[in-house]
Write a protein that holds these residues in place. Structure first.
Motif, PDB file in Angstrom:
ATOM      1  N   ALA A 165      -8.285 -11.984   3.664  1.00  0.00           N
ATOM      2  CA  ALA A 165      -9.714 -12.400   3.641  1.00  0.00           C
ATOM      3  C   ALA A 165     -10.528 -11.074   4.303  1.00  0.00           C
ATOM      4  O   ALA A 165     -11.396 -10.698   3.629  1.00  0.00           O
ATOM      5  CB  ALA A 165     -10.009 -13.717   4.574  1.00  0.00           C
ATOM      6  N   GLU A 166     -10.044 -10.465   5.424  1.00  0.00           N
ATOM      7  CA  GLU A 166     -10.691  -9.287   6.022  1.00  0.00           C
ATOM      8  C   GLU A 166     -10.713  -8.240   5.156  1.00  0.00           C
ATOM      9  O   GLU A 166     -11.591  -7.473   4.937  1.00  0.00           O
ATOM     10  CB  GLU A 166     -10.002  -9.148   7.280  1.00  0.00           C
ATOM     11  CG  GLU A 166     -10.404 -10.193   8.336  1.00  0.00           C
ATOM     12  CD  GLU A 166      -9.328 -10.007   9.439  1.00  0.00           C
ATOM     13  OE1 GLU A 166      -9.649 -10.502  10.609  1.00  0.00           O
ATOM     14  OE2 GLU A 166      -8.350  -9.528   9.409  1.00  0.00           O
TER      15      GLU A 166
ATOM     16  N   ILE B 133      -6.849 -17.078  -5.669  1.00  0.00           N
ATOM     17  CA  ILE B 133      -6.402 -15.916  -5.051  1.00  0.00           C
ATOM     18  C   ILE B 133      -5.029 -15.842  -4.502  1.00  0.00           C
ATOM     19  O   ILE B 133      -4.537 -16.776  -4.200  1.00  0.00           O
ATOM     20  CB  ILE B 133      -7.270 -15.339  -3.796  1.00  0.00           C
ATOM     21  CG1 ILE B 133      -6.887 -13.956  -3.333  1.00  0.00           C
ATOM     22  CG2 ILE B 133      -7.432 -16.718  -2.609  1.00  0.00           C
ATOM     23  CD1 ILE B 133      -7.934 -13.527  -1.977  1.00  0.00           C
ATOM     24  N   GLU B 134      -4.465 -14.873  -4.709  1.00  0.00           N
ATOM     25  CA  GLU B 134      -2.953 -14.637  -4.438  1.00  0.00           C
ATOM     26  C   GLU B 134      -2.744 -13.506  -3.928  1.00  0.00           C
ATOM     27  O   GLU B 134      -2.798 -12.409  -4.349  1.00  0.00           O
ATOM     28  CB  GLU B 134      -2.106 -14.807  -5.602  1.00  0.00           C
ATOM     29  CG  GLU B 134      -0.522 -14.939  -5.528  1.00  0.00           C
ATOM     30  CD  GLU B 134       0.135 -15.153  -6.597  1.00  0.00           C
ATOM     31  OE1 GLU B 134       1.533 -15.217  -6.578  1.00  0.00           O
ATOM     32  OE2 GLU B 134      -0.213 -15.061  -7.804  1.00  0.00           O
TER      33      GLU B 134
ATOM     34  N   ASP C 158      -5.362 -16.583   4.198  1.00  0.00           N
ATOM     35  CA  ASP C 158      -5.028 -16.158   5.652  1.00  0.00           C
ATOM     36  C   ASP C 158      -3.674 -15.464   5.728  1.00  0.00           C
ATOM     37  O   ASP C 158      -3.193 -15.421   6.802  1.00  0.00           O
ATOM     38  CB  ASP C 158      -4.675 -17.673   6.169  1.00  0.00           C
ATOM     39  CG  ASP C 158      -4.030 -18.709   5.651  1.00  0.00           C
ATOM     40  OD1 ASP C 158      -3.530 -18.229   4.697  1.00  0.00           O
ATOM     41  OD2 ASP C 158      -3.748 -19.673   6.192  1.00  0.00           O
ATOM     42  N   THR C 159      -3.272 -14.991   4.598  1.00  0.00           N
ATOM     43  CA  THR C 159      -1.979 -14.245   4.513  1.00  0.00           C
ATOM     44  C   THR C 159      -2.103 -12.912   5.620  1.00  0.00           C
ATOM     45  O   THR C 159      -3.001 -12.182   5.385  1.00  0.00           O
ATOM     46  CB  THR C 159      -1.527 -13.718   3.185  1.00  0.00           C
ATOM     47  OG1 THR C 159      -1.452 -15.127   2.600  1.00  0.00           O
ATOM     48  CG2 THR C 159      -0.210 -13.184   3.301  1.00  0.00           C
ATOM     49  N   LYS C 160      -1.188 -12.449   6.490  1.00  0.00           N
ATOM     50  CA  LYS C 160      -1.195 -11.425   7.017  1.00  0.00           C
ATOM     51  C   LYS C 160      -1.049 -10.226   6.363  1.00  0.00           C
ATOM     52  O   LYS C 160      -0.117 -10.212   5.387  1.00  0.00           O
ATOM     53  CB  LYS C 160      -0.176 -11.421   8.187  1.00  0.00           C
ATOM     54  CG  LYS C 160      -0.452 -12.575   9.352  1.00  0.00           C
ATOM     55  CD  LYS C 160      -1.622 -12.262  10.190  1.00  0.00           C
ATOM     56  CE  LYS C 160      -1.985 -13.366  11.298  1.00  0.00           C
ATOM     57  NZ  LYS C 160      -3.093 -13.280  12.174  1.00  0.00           N
ATOM     58  N   LEU C 161      -1.758  -9.076   6.736  1.00  0.00           N
ATOM     59  CA  LEU C 161      -1.547  -7.664   5.763  1.00  0.00           C
ATOM     60  C   LEU C 161      -0.141  -7.054   6.159  1.00  0.00           C
ATOM     61  O   LEU C 161       0.516  -7.226   7.223  1.00  0.00           O
ATOM     62  CB  LEU C 161      -2.582  -7.091   6.178  1.00  0.00           C
ATOM     63  CG  LEU C 161      -3.996  -7.330   5.801  1.00  0.00           C
ATOM     64  CD1 LEU C 161      -5.050  -6.550   6.010  1.00  0.00           C
ATOM     65  CD2 LEU C 161      -3.995  -7.880   4.193  1.00  0.00           C
ATOM     66  N   ALA C 162       0.351  -6.712   4.965  1.00  0.00           N
ATOM     67  CA  ALA C 162       1.680  -5.902   5.190  1.00  0.00           C
ATOM     68  C   ALA C 162       1.311  -4.575   4.362  1.00  0.00           C
ATOM     69  O   ALA C 162       0.721  -4.624   3.169  1.00  0.00           O
ATOM     70  CB  ALA C 162       2.720  -6.599   4.743  1.00  0.00           C
TER      71      ALA C 162
ATOM     72  N   VAL D  78      -3.204  -7.997  -3.817  1.00  0.00           N
ATOM     73  CA  VAL D  78      -3.965  -9.071  -3.941  1.00  0.00           C
ATOM     74  C   VAL D  78      -4.654  -9.352  -5.351  1.00  0.00           C
ATOM     75  O   VAL D  78      -5.110  -8.376  -5.781  1.00  0.00           O
ATOM     76  CB  VAL D  78      -5.090  -9.062  -2.816  1.00  0.00           C
ATOM     77  CG1 VAL D  78      -5.843 -10.165  -2.746  1.00  0.00           C
ATOM     78  CG2 VAL D  78      -4.513  -8.797  -1.418  1.00  0.00           C
ATOM     79  N   ARG D  79      -4.438 -10.289  -5.833  1.00  0.00           N
ATOM     80  CA  ARG D  79      -4.697 -10.701  -7.128  1.00  0.00           C
ATOM     81  C   ARG D  79      -6.097 -11.788  -7.078  1.00  0.00           C
ATOM     82  O   ARG D  79      -5.806 -12.819  -6.591  1.00  0.00           O
ATOM     83  CB  ARG D  79      -3.893 -10.981  -8.117  1.00  0.00           C
ATOM     84  CG  ARG D  79      -2.838  -9.754  -8.350  1.00  0.00           C
ATOM     85  CD  ARG D  79      -1.892 -10.074  -9.520  1.00  0.00           C
ATOM     86  NE  ARG D  79      -0.596  -8.997  -9.425  1.00  0.00           N
ATOM     87  CZ  ARG D  79      -0.998  -7.727 -10.536  1.00  0.00           C
ATOM     88  NH1 ARG D  79      -2.241  -7.787 -10.882  1.00  0.00           N
ATOM     89  NH2 ARG D  79      -0.334  -6.880 -10.311  1.00  0.00           N
TER      90      ARG D  79
END
Length: 332
Positions: free
Chosen positions: A63-64, A79-80, A84-88, A93-94
């Motif tokens: 989201a950020e 969105i996939e 709320d998924t943590k960035l790596a 992101v699609r």
């Protein structure tokens, strides 16, 4: 004998050692800070609206990353991975934008949101069943875009059976034993009957076509046979004969003097008769069984159709005649 080191020399050595340790500490701290700085940098690839946007993030969530890329989400967008998924590092992101279309199913229109693709995929997503007899416009393989309309025409068939009357024909036969103008029913006619199987086609519940797909004869029609007389000569009393064009069976009544002239303007006399001009023309010469020769010279309000009123000189004769069925011959 060697002299001991001076206190001053010892203090200097210790001071230098502290400076070395302090410097090493600074270097180690800097390395740790720099390592953490570069270690937390994530390269994020965002695919949306047919474009690729790359952002660099130091931690955070999907989201950020969208916020930093200035990309907004619609209520129905997909969105996939999740927001709320943590960035790596090297995270992709699609974003799939839902399309707003109009679905007209069996004449009823509604607004629907579907994933980009073709018509067939949209119907599958909406769980719309299409039968083999139905028609979809545009074709299922057509790629859709926002604002498009998908129309489904629902076709169905119904079979009914109807009994159809086949009118009988009239067969005419000459009879040289009957007088011309007379008829006789030799055989009554009977209508035939056909059973038809009819296929009715409906489009969206409304009938659009009917076609006969099968026929079965239940009863053949029987022709009505009518004999028509051909005889135009009749023997009369005292060995005489008359030639006539037609013979009519008529109801004959009688009348006598009323003080008025006939409709033709002459004073009535025996042989003057009243007729319906639509059956026998005025002035026509006639021969009436039981009365003799006559001429159509008068009309009457009650003389309609196959009726004739015969004049007699006296009331007694008129009463004696009364009412009877007679043959009336129209003379040539």
């Amino acid at each position: 004998m060697q002299a001991n080191a001076s206190p001053r020399s010892t203090v200097g050595f210790l001071g230098n050692k502290k400076r070395v340790f302090w410097g090493l500490g600074v270097v180690v701290a800097a390395v740790i800070i720099l390592t953490g700085f570069f270690y937390n940098r994530h390269n994020i690839r965002i695919f949306a609206d047919g474009k690729e946007v790359n952002v660099v993030m130091r931690g955070g969530t999907v989201a950020e990353s969208l916020k930093k890329a200035n990309i907004s989400l619609g209520e129905r967008d997909l969105i996939e991975p999740a927001l709320d998924t943590k960035l790596a590092d090297d995270l992709t992101v699609r974003i799939t934008r839902k399309l707003c279309i109009t679905l007209a199913d069996a004449g009823e229109a509604s607004e629907q949101w579907v994933t980009p693709g073709n018509v067939g995929q949209a119907l599958e997503e909406l769980k719309i069943t299409v039968n083999s007899s139905d028609k979809v416009v545009p074709e299922p393989s057509t790629v859709i875009k926002s604002g498009d309309t998908i129309e489904i025409s629902r076709f169905s068939d119904k079979f009914i059976e109807e009994s159809i009357k086949v009118p009988f024909k009239l067969e005419r036969r000459n009879d040289n034993l009957m007088e011309k103008g007379t008829t006789r029913i030799v055989r009554k006619g009977q209508d035939g009957l056909i059973q038809k199987t009819i296929k009715i086609t409906y489009r969206n519940g409304e009938e659009i076509k009917r076609e006969v797909v099968a026929e079965k004869v239940l009863r053949e029609p029987v022709a009505k046979i009518v004999a028509y007389g051909t005889v135009t000569v009749k023997e009369i009393s005292r060995g005489g004969q008359i030639n006539f064009s037609r013979a009519l069976s008529m109801t004959a009544t009688a009348y006598t003097h009323t003080g008025n002239n006939t409709a033709s303007g002459i004073y009535p006399y025996r042989g003057a008769v009243a007729v319906d001009p639509s059956v026998i023309k005025m002035g026509t010469r006639l021969y009436v069984e039981g009365y003799g020769y006559a001429k159509a010279l008068d009309i009457g309000s009650a003389i309609k159709g196959n009726r004739i009123d015969l004049f007699f000189d006296t009331e007694k004769e008129a009463r004696k005649w009364g009412r009877r069925i007679v043959k009336v011959y129209v003379l040539e």
